[in-house]
Write an enzyme that holds these catalytic residues in place. Sequence first.
Site, mmCIF file in Angstrom:
data_model
loop_
_atom_site.group_PDB
_atom_site.id
_atom_site.type_symbol
_atom_site.label_atom_id
_atom_site.label_comp_id
_atom_site.label_asym_id
_atom_site.label_seq_id
_atom_site.Cartn_x
_atom_site.Cartn_y
_atom_site.Cartn_z
ATOM 1 N N ARG A 111 0.816 -1.030 0.291
ATOM 2 C CA ARG A 111 0.037 -0.312 0.035
ATOM 3 C C ARG A 111 0.941 1.070 0.119
ATOM 4 O O ARG A 111 2.054 1.253 0.769
ATOM 5 C CB ARG A 111 -0.874 -0.665 1.799
ATOM 6 N N THR A 382 -9.373 0.215 -10.526
ATOM 7 C CA THR A 382 -8.653 -0.779 -9.236
ATOM 8 C C THR A 382 -8.977 -1.069 -9.746
ATOM 9 O O THR A 382 -9.456 -1.862 -11.045
ATOM 10 C CB THR A 382 -9.605 -0.687 -7.367
ATOM 11 N N THR A 400 -4.518 -0.955 -7.097
ATOM 12 C CA THR A 400 -5.161 0.876 -7.396
ATOM 13 C C THR A 400 -4.001 1.736 -7.457
ATOM 14 O O THR A 400 -3.069 1.830 -6.699
ATOM 15 C CB THR A 400 -5.880 0.781 -6.440
ATOM 16 N N ASN A 402 -6.429 4.946 -7.187
ATOM 17 C CA ASN A 402 -7.413 4.561 -6.358
ATOM 18 C C ASN A 402 -8.031 5.252 -7.564
ATOM 19 O O ASN A 402 -9.422 4.335 -7.986
ATOM 20 C CB ASN A 402 -6.926 6.124 -5.261
ATOM 21 N N ASP A 424 -7.958 8.485 0.388
ATOM 22 C CA ASP A 424 -7.994 6.849 1.282
ATOM 23 C C ASP A 424 -8.066 7.334 2.352
ATOM 24 O O ASP A 424 -8.893 6.702 3.307
ATOM 25 C CB ASP A 424 -7.790 5.567 0.858
ATOM 26 N N GLY A 474 -13.381 -1.708 -6.538
ATOM 27 C CA GLY A 474 -15.639 -0.726 -6.534
ATOM 28 C C GLY A 474 -14.928 0.039 -4.893
ATOM 29 O O GLY A 474 -16.219 -0.250 -4.790
ATOM 30 N N GLY A 475 -13.727 0.383 -5.061
ATOM 31 C CA GLY A 475 -14.081 1.284 -3.320
ATOM 32 C C GLY A 475 -14.587 0.357 -2.645
ATOM 33 O O GLY A 475 -14.296 -1.533 -1.972
HETATM 34 O O1 DON Z 1 -7.984 0.511 -1.468
HETATM 35 C C1 DON Z 1 -9.087 1.250 -1.226
HETATM 36 O O2 DON Z 1 -9.957 0.435 -0.931
HETATM 37 C C2 DON Z 1 -9.557 2.408 -2.772
HETATM 38 N N1 DON Z 1 -8.356 3.477 -3.015
HETATM 39 C C3 DON Z 1 -9.519 1.532 -3.896
HETATM 40 C C4 DON Z 1 -10.765 2.093 -5.020
HETATM 41 C C5 DON Z 1 -11.215 1.064 -6.339
HETATM 42 O O3 DON Z 1 -11.407 0.210 -6.008
HETATM 43 C C6 DON Z 1 -11.690 1.757 -7.591
HETATM 44 N N2 DON Z 1 -12.286 1.004 -8.357
HETATM 45 N N3 DON Z 1 -13.192 1.131 -8.265
#
Ligand code: DON
Length: 575
Positions: A111, A382, A400, A402, A424, A474-475
């Site tokens: 990360r 991502t 990702t 992000n 984030d 998917g965040g």
């Molecule tokens: O680490 C995370 O949870 C986010 N930065 C992920 C971002 C993400 O999945 C974007 N796509 N939809």
Amino acid sequence: MRKPFSASIIILLFPFFIYAQSIVGKGKAVDPYHYTIQKDKTFSKGAVACAHPIASKVGAAILKKGGNAIDAAIATQLALAVVYPGAGNIGGGGFMVGRLKDGKTFSLDYRETAPAKASRDMYLDDKGNAQSNLSQYGHLASGVPGTISGLFAGMKYAKLPFKTLIQPAIDLAEKGFTLTKAEAAKFNNAQNDFKKYNTVVPVFIKEGGWKEGDTVVQKDLATTLKRIRDKGAAGFYEGETAKLIAAEMQRGKGLITVDDLKNYQTKERKPIEFDYKGYTIVSMPPPSSGGVLLWQMLKMVEKRPLASYGFETVKSVQLMTEAERRAYADRAEHLGDPDFWKVPLKEITSDTYLTKRMADYDSTKAGNSSGIKAGVVESTETTHISIIDQWGNMASVTTTLNGNFGSKTVVGGAGFFLNNEMDDFSSKPGVPNMYGAVGGEANAIAPGKRMLSSMAPTIVLKNSKPFMVVGTPGGTTIPTSVFQTIVDIIDFKMEPADAVDKPKFHHQWLPDELVVEKGFPENIIDELKKMGYTIKGYNVPGYEVVIGRVELIKVTDGKLEASADIRGDDTVAGF
Ligand code: DON
């Protein structure tokens, strides 16, 4: 079964020019000018599922060459960094969860970290208001990239030399590849941002726009990748690449320095592991919330007769929604980088706690999240890679930048996008980030700290044997998509393609609303509304949400059933 329109789409592209090398090239295992999108296939030895057909084929070619799942995961990530630059990256970060054939499980945390000059209130204006434009766009939005460090950390589990794994990416960058329709559209949608947030004109800007079949050549990126091939991780974190990143930061008033890059370290962590109905779930620990949320949600529903409720019924959706609501409330309060914050992992995953958490669950009406309302913004950038090899090694990787193309800033002269992962963090307690997630002290910004993630690369075992590799972008919707996919397979006994493709739903405590994908049954929406749920996401033409892009490989009778999500160009490959 998969609907007819989801059958493999064949993209016919004309050759641009011919070149030859080991894996990538016309007539080779991977032809970057002619390729097909394959959604589902059963393989007997090795399988890869990821977001782009060329990258899946690179991974499969590495498996065929004798590489193991970790080799293929490394090569696939590097290929994605070239052919899928909206999310595939060397300027971002990610997580790998792996299981080796001898039973060892591991997780690699690469990360991004906050730069040394970052500070808790760096995104607040004079009045104390959070300026999300600064954490989401341009130079100040970037954390120190972890990807290349993570790939080298993975090499201890790999078989082939790194130069073999990176060569396909170098060739793809140097000689080019043809764009799919979806990728051309993504480049076009971001043209204004590319112009706004770059100090050196990147190759991704094209007057007149990109179209399907155009060839993208990335000479600067090829040179950067060659430095990494020749010098190892130092080819990125030191020397010329580090200098180019630091210079880019200075031009755009960003914070990352040569020292930040030199100090970056991947952390190997003990994965989250727990039992769900006799299956072992192995997933990512903090600084991702992914594995913890999965644990909480699955345990909150485990003792209830989900299978008898059935897939997409009011009963099953309502129960799972209430588990989601409760798990996400804990995320906001308790989860952050464990090197900076004491995450009460044992407490919030104990059976006693989770049983108590559901004590006020009422199957006849909506629960209630109190507090600030915020909007959920969905995007699909991502990216996830699932791999199983012929020996039973498994790799599950989510990586990702992000947002789509991260900060939108390309490092001048080095050719790759930097992340906007700083968003984030919780810039201010209670202020939602771009996924509507709120947080507080646990996820406040501090130099060197990792921002809380939702990514949930996951492996499932049955009787200690490989059963499934699964994950998604998917965040904040990542844990709920993985949760639903696991329940679909284990409880509802669905086919992999259905578990991957059928509409999903998402609740994240705040905002207190249930988001459902287009295609979610109207009669269930009506019933849930009557129970008091606010339902969003499905009926605003042009703004329907997309929840997840799941890549799944399931072992069935010794064969590998691979399924790539219908929601993009996602493709399976193998042998
Ligand atoms: O680490 C995370 O949870 C986010 N930065 C992920 C971002 C993400 O999945 C974007 N796509 N939809």
